[in-house]
Design an enzyme around this catalytic site. Sequence first.
Site, PDB file in Angstrom:
ATOM      1  N   ASP A  26       0.860  -1.188   0.000  1.00 19.80           N
ATOM      2  CA  ASP A  26       0.000   0.000   0.000  1.00 19.80           C
ATOM      3  C   ASP A  26       0.891   1.231   0.000  1.00 19.80           C
ATOM      4  O   ASP A  26       1.858   1.307   0.764  1.00 19.80           O
ATOM      5  CB  ASP A  26      -0.858  -0.055   1.274  1.00 19.80           C
ATOM      6  CG  ASP A  26      -1.732   1.172   1.465  1.00 19.80           C
ATOM      7  OD1 ASP A  26      -2.044   1.836   0.465  1.00 19.80           O
ATOM      8  OD2 ASP A  26      -2.106   1.430   2.621  1.00 19.80           O
ATOM      9  N   ASP A  30      -4.400   3.371   2.740  1.00 21.38           N
ATOM     10  CA  ASP A  30      -5.789   2.915   2.902  1.00 21.38           C
ATOM     11  C   ASP A  30      -5.881   1.430   3.249  1.00 21.38           C
ATOM     12  O   ASP A  30      -6.969   0.865   3.272  1.00 21.38           O
ATOM     13  CB  ASP A  30      -6.619   3.238   1.651  1.00 21.38           C
ATOM     14  CG  ASP A  30      -6.116   2.495   0.416  1.00 21.38           C
ATOM     15  OD1 ASP A  30      -5.067   1.813   0.505  1.00 21.38           O
ATOM     16  OD2 ASP A  30      -6.772   2.601  -0.639  1.00 21.38           O
ATOM     17  N   ASP A  34      -1.537  -1.087  -3.943  1.00 24.44           N
ATOM     18  CA  ASP A  34      -1.821  -0.276  -5.132  1.00 24.44           C
ATOM     19  C   ASP A  34      -0.609  -0.276  -6.062  1.00 24.44           C
ATOM     20  O   ASP A  34       0.443  -0.824  -5.731  1.00 24.44           O
ATOM     21  CB  ASP A  34      -2.226   1.145  -4.712  1.00 24.44           C
ATOM     22  CG  ASP A  34      -1.340   1.690  -3.609  1.00 24.44           C
ATOM     23  OD1 ASP A  34      -0.100   1.661  -3.805  1.00 24.44           O
ATOM     24  OD2 ASP A  34      -1.843   2.093  -2.531  1.00 24.44           O
ATOM     25  N   ASP A 103      -3.914  -9.297 -16.106  1.00 26.85           N
ATOM     26  CA  ASP A 103      -5.044 -10.200 -16.042  1.00 26.85           C
ATOM     27  C   ASP A 103      -6.086  -9.673 -17.024  1.00 26.85           C
ATOM     28  O   ASP A 103      -6.450  -8.496 -16.976  1.00 26.85           O
ATOM     29  CB  ASP A 103      -5.611 -10.198 -14.615  1.00 26.85           C
ATOM     30  CG  ASP A 103      -6.003 -11.571 -14.140  1.00 26.85           C
ATOM     31  OD1 ASP A 103      -6.781 -12.218 -14.846  1.00 26.85           O
ATOM     32  OD2 ASP A 103      -5.533 -11.985 -13.057  1.00 26.85           O
ATOM     33  N   ASP A 205      -8.415 -14.892 -17.846  1.00 31.14           N
ATOM     34  CA  ASP A 205      -9.229 -15.395 -16.743  1.00 31.14           C
ATOM     35  C   ASP A 205     -10.357 -16.292 -17.260  1.00 31.14           C
ATOM     36  O   ASP A 205     -10.973 -16.003 -18.289  1.00 31.14           O
ATOM     37  CB  ASP A 205      -9.835 -14.179 -16.027  1.00 31.14           C
ATOM     38  CG  ASP A 205     -10.620 -14.539 -14.785  1.00 31.14           C
ATOM     39  OD1 ASP A 205      -9.986 -14.924 -13.792  1.00 31.14           O
ATOM     40  OD2 ASP A 205     -11.858 -14.446 -14.811  1.00 31.14           O
ATOM     41  N   HIS A 328      -3.971 -17.150  -6.208  1.00 30.33           N
ATOM     42  CA  HIS A 328      -4.882 -16.444  -5.307  1.00 30.33           C
ATOM     43  C   HIS A 328      -6.214 -17.168  -5.100  1.00 30.33           C
ATOM     44  O   HIS A 328      -7.068 -16.663  -4.389  1.00 30.33           O
ATOM     45  CB  HIS A 328      -5.133 -15.031  -5.868  1.00 30.33           C
ATOM     46  CG  HIS A 328      -5.831 -15.068  -7.187  1.00 30.33           C
ATOM     47  ND1 HIS A 328      -5.247 -15.610  -8.323  1.00 30.33           N
ATOM     48  CD2 HIS A 328      -7.070 -14.683  -7.561  1.00 30.33           C
ATOM     49  CE1 HIS A 328      -6.102 -15.543  -9.323  1.00 30.33           C
ATOM     50  NE2 HIS A 328      -7.218 -14.976  -8.890  1.00 30.33           N
ATOM     51  N   ASP A 329      -6.389 -18.302  -5.746  1.00 30.01           N
ATOM     52  CA  ASP A 329      -7.633 -19.059  -5.600  1.00 30.01           C
ATOM     53  C   ASP A 329      -7.452 -20.366  -4.829  1.00 30.01           C
ATOM     54  O   ASP A 329      -8.432 -21.070  -4.588  1.00 30.01           O
ATOM     55  CB  ASP A 329      -8.197 -19.426  -6.987  1.00 30.01           C
ATOM     56  CG  ASP A 329      -8.599 -18.212  -7.796  1.00 30.01           C
ATOM     57  OD1 ASP A 329      -9.111 -17.238  -7.207  1.00 30.01           O
ATOM     58  OD2 ASP A 329      -8.391 -18.236  -9.034  1.00 30.01           O
TER      59      ASP A 329
END
Length: 533
Positions: A26, A30, A34, A103, A205, A328-329
């Site tokens: 980050d 926040d 990013d 992606d 994807d 990430h899955d």
Amino acid sequence: MADASDERLWWQRVVVYQVYPRSFQDSDGDGVGDLRGIISRLSYLEWLGVDAVWISPFYPSPMADFGYDITDHTDVHPMFGTLSDFDAFVAEAHRRDIKVILDYVPNHTSDEHPWFVESRSSRENPKRDWYIWQDPAPDGGSPNNWQSVFGGGAWEWDAATQQYYYHAYLREQPDLNWRNPEVREAMMEVLRFWLQRGVDGFRVDALRQLLKDEHLRDNPPNPDHRARSPYDALLPVYSTDRPKVHEAVREMRSVLEDYGDRLLIGELYLPIDRLVTYYGENNSGVHLPFNFHLISTPWNAREIATLIHTYEAALPRGGWPTWVLGNHDRSRITSRVGAAQARVAAMLLLTLRGTPTVYYGDELGMHDVEIPPERVQDPFEKNVPGRGLGRDPARTPMQWDASPNAGICPPDVEPWLPVADDYRTYNVATEREDPASMLNLHRRLLALRRSEPALALGSYEPVETTGDLLAYVRERDGRRFLIVLNLKHNPTTFEGPEIRGRLVLSTHLDRGGERVNGGIGLRGDEGVIVEQG
Ligand code: GLC
Ligand code: MG
């Protein structure tokens, strides 16, 4: 296609590193990563020795599926930055010789995408046919029995226009109608937009879902359904992997061809015999159909040896292999096989023939983090709770250092997902200083792979073993490396005439230079690389 003596293409030599942008770094306080944050960490990726970064989506999105629900495919979500931050990221990555892979999410958009807003506004709207609308079945129910990957039926009723629309994933992710030429053209324009901005490739994807049966036939029941996910109760034969997907892939590929040497990777959860069809006839398909089988195959030497053999044998002429341990899955490798064995897995991934992808944090030995119920983010977990299907555990903040929040965001900000409890031990800063760390193992493996083309590009020959050992030789231009991996916790010995030479690397990082001749003793969870000769 090139044989072993030819120069290979860049994407055959590289190691890809996957960044899940929300969790990497980050920069604006926040609690969500990013693009500026990623830029600030490129020096780390360069130090580590990866040559390509794939970033999961950073496009404008209501975040129902954390960026895989897109409202504009050609912009940046303000949470992640701006297009000029993106340009700066590409420039900075390229300056460091790091390729950029985006992606690309062609199968669906967000339900808030202007296209879908128009499409659902009336049956007469010119964009009506951009999505998959159907009348109810004669009994008033869903058009067929298809299920959403994230639980529940895949058809959503639209009361205003009295039809259902199809969504392979969340109801907030309506599927585009790839039979409509305008849709195809609009999505080809998305590729061109990013190619012109200098990206080196795409990870596509949900590729297997792209076209569905034109008669929308019911999916048959799955005879060996183990009921983990409701989606698995049916075999998705009519909703995935349809012949027409290949036509769409060819179209994407031909767009890429206009821009020179760019890369297309497909996300394809498919059995090997189906997976390899995505190389396409005469290599007109994706360059790399992601091979996820190391994630699903039971972790033992015999099964993995068979997997490698089956995959190598199934590759079409000119088809380049590719391997993955996690993403990430899926649950992280450290959690699947344990911390000690994860080092062996890393040696396997980075010495197999083919392009490997490393999931961020796996190089530190990050494990799945248990998420307290009140902090669950993933819609999959919310829809189908308590079955271990949620993906948050594998998406927790990258562990940079021992400071609060592991350095991903300021100490007084709560990161979007909790940081692992043991981050003070497993983080970049601490592991960099420890010569025997998982991080230094990765760095050594990456450096060796880069300096020895035999490991990146060489031939693969299995070596016969028994029990818990897996062994193979990689060879190119007369340089031969024997890799021997002990997939169990007990010590063992490997003997044979091919074991002659110099041990160049052990997963334990403590035996470099040792001469071996006729046999090697391996500790539990140890792998070694021996330069033969
Ligand atoms: C892919 C992504 C996953 C996402 C889904 C829907 O499987 O990897 O994270 O939820 O597609 O876009
Ligand atoms: Mg931020």
